[in-house]
Design an enzyme around this catalytic site. Structure first.
Site, PDB file in Angstrom:
ATOM      1  N   GLY A  34      -0.028 -27.366  11.361  1.00  0.00           N
ATOM      2  CA  GLY A  34       1.454 -27.144  11.014  1.00  0.00           C
ATOM      3  C   GLY A  34       1.644 -28.483   9.760  1.00  0.00           C
ATOM      4  O   GLY A  34       1.421 -29.338   9.937  1.00  0.00           O
ATOM      5  N   THR A  35       2.006 -27.954   8.633  1.00  0.00           N
ATOM      6  CA  THR A  35       1.740 -28.638   7.287  1.00  0.00           C
ATOM      7  C   THR A  35       2.855 -28.458   6.327  1.00  0.00           C
ATOM      8  O   THR A  35       3.624 -27.690   6.626  1.00  0.00           O
ATOM      9  CB  THR A  35       0.476 -27.835   7.108  1.00  0.00           C
ATOM     10  OG1 THR A  35      -0.692 -28.156   7.726  1.00  0.00           O
ATOM     11  CG2 THR A  35       0.304 -28.151   5.394  1.00  0.00           C
TER      12      THR A  35
END
Lengths: 232, 271
Positions: A34-35
């Site tokens: 998750g970025t």
């Protein structure tokens, strides 16, 4: 061929307007990047940037991850989505590009790398959760950036942002980006944008890693988490 | 002591219809929307100290970065909460309303004569509130930490020694326990081991605060829903309840293994 539903609904259907707590439908135990990832080309190269948080659910499994991966001398990939899927894909790509450069006797172009990556993601789209940005420098096109989101579309872009944190910074990038930026301007914008995304996205954080790719080489840098241009 | 205050859905509004009655019977537990993460508490030499960060998340978004999750209930009681922020606000309102009513209906208006609820009483009352909501399958989605001073639990001993420090937890289904170290949320996994290792009953205030800050730092490193901006609050005999202004804690990102990038061609491809 089954129609691919690109819905990204979290298991809970409430709070539809909230960024969902689990935007990628991960299998139990699977890690997600998750970025926030980003790339901007400039005259003579490309700047790529990413945060450094790898999360499983709400636990930060790795707080200093390296999401910008090299697949050839002047071609790098920013990875988002499932860490396992993107690692496997970049390993394959590295292998193919290595073979290609031996067969042809010259460095592969960024376009080739992007198309190869796209083939792999598209043909396996039902089994993969990977959104990548391919960026690099080659003698044909100079610096270029390709965005490959979840389903396997390939879009060449003047700048690319991706990952769960990117939703928070579309406005900022739309406001600040202009064509023909210099290397320093591009790097500053990447750092600022990633910092802003990290400040609001719970799944992004840590340090900002950047890679500046030019004909002469690749310069990897990072900004520690207590010296961010904004936030956390 | 408590007035018949309704915390039921819709409160005392009169939009009850036959249909709503039917739905209420099958109403399922809601899910939290705006949430706070861990709250930590320890007993120390002068009293009890709590710590919490100032973030309320909206799903995965860090939406409210100056949310206050520690509040003063009265001069002897401090309350901290993780979980749904609106439910915490409702609980705070409820407790304040009770306190006001106590004050207004007391025999004497002089402060010295009024017997405020002590921390243990607040804790016990909240247990009843949370358990009651749980039985209706409509919980207040919070993990609460109650800290303060209490009369000793022993019954009928008018000459009992002075108030003792109290620290207890009430969770969303009405479970309660008290201990010298308390943590909710991620803190129960990451902070409790540290607190149990380092805690002593005779910690000085500075040591207690440093210990809590260390734990909050670990939580910021490892909890996606944590922030490095925290508040510390304490309850002491001398000063009553004091809640600090929010401040940032320092973090460290310069270990050699962090600096070294892993994504190169010779490396493992990143992680």
């Amino acid at each position: 061929m089954s129609a691919h539903a690109m819905s990204m609904h979290a298991p809970r259907s409430h709070a539809a307007s909230a960024a969902s707590a689990d935007p990628y439908n991960l299998k139990p135990g699977e890690h997600s990047t998750g970025t926030t990832i980003m790339a901007i080309p400039f005259d003579g190269g490309v700047v790529m940037g990413a945060d450094s948080r790898t999360s499983t659910g709400t636990y930060i499994a790795v707080r200093v991850a390296d999401k910008i991966t090299q697949v050839h001398d002047r071609i790098w990939i920013c990875r988002s989505g499932s860490a396992a899927d993107t690692q496997a894909l970049t390993d394959y790509l590295r292998h193919y590009l290595g073979q290609l450069s031996v067969e042809t006797g010259r460095a592969p172009t960024v376009k080739t790398a992007a198309h190869l990556m796209r083939r792999m993601i598209y043909e396996n789209k039902d089994n993969l959760m990977a959104g990548v940005i391919v960026g690099g420098w080659d003698a044909v096109d100079g610096g270029s950036v390709y965005n490959i989101p979840l389903g396997g579309s390939l879009v060449k872009m003047p700048f690319a942002i991706g990952g769960s944190g990117s939703t928070y910074v579309y406005g900022l990038v739309d406001h600040k980006f202009k064509e023909g930026m210099s290397k320093d301007e591009a790097k500053a914008l990447v750092e600022k944008t990633v910092a802003h995304a990290m400040a609001r996205d719970g799944s992004s954080g840590g340090i900002i890693r950047t890679v500046v790719i030019t004909e002469d080489g690749c310069d990897k840098q990072f900004i520690p988490g207590d010296q961010l241009p904004f936030g956390p | 002591m408590s007035a018949p205050i309704s915390l039921a859905p819709g409160g005392s509004s009169s939009r009850i219809s036959a249909r709503a009655g039917l739905e209420a019977a099958t109403e399922r537990t809601r899910q939290p929307i705006v949430t706070g993460t861990s709250v930590l508490g320890i007993k120390y030499k002068d009293g009890v100290m709590l710590a919490a960060d100032t973030l309320c998340s909206y799903g995965s978004m860090a939406k409210y970065k100056d949310a206050r999750r520690l509040t003063k209930i009265n001069d002897a009681t401090l309350l901290g909460a993780g979980g749904e922020y609106s439910d915490f606000q409702a609980i705070t309102d409820l407790l304040k309303r009770n306190a006001l009513e106590d004050k207004c209906t007391a025999d004497s208006l002089y402060e010295e004569d009024v017997n405020e609820e002590c921390a243990r009483e607040v804790w016990n009352y909240l247990r009843a509130v949370m358990y009651n909501r749980r039985n209706k399958m409509n919980p207040l989605w919070n993990d609460l930490v109650v800290a303060g001073f209490s009369q000793p639990a022993g019954v009928g001993d008018a000459s009992a020694d002075e108030d003792k420090p109290f620290l207890g937890l009430v969770d969303k289904i009405g479970t309660t326990y008290e201990d010298s170290v308390i943590a909710t949320g991620f803190g129960s996994y990451l902070a409790i081991p540290i607190l149990r290792e380092k805690h002593r009953e005779d910690l000085e205030e500075g040591e207690a605060r440093a210990l809590l800050e260390d734990c909050m730092r670990v939580l910021f490193y490892r909890d996606c829903r944590a922030l490095n901006r925290i508040q510390i609050a304490k309850v002491t005999k001398a000063d009553g309840v004091l809640i600090s202004e929010p401040y940032e804690i320092e973090t460290s990102w310069d270990s050699a293994s962090f600096v070294e990038p892993k994504g190169q061609l010779e490396g493992d491809g990143g992680w």
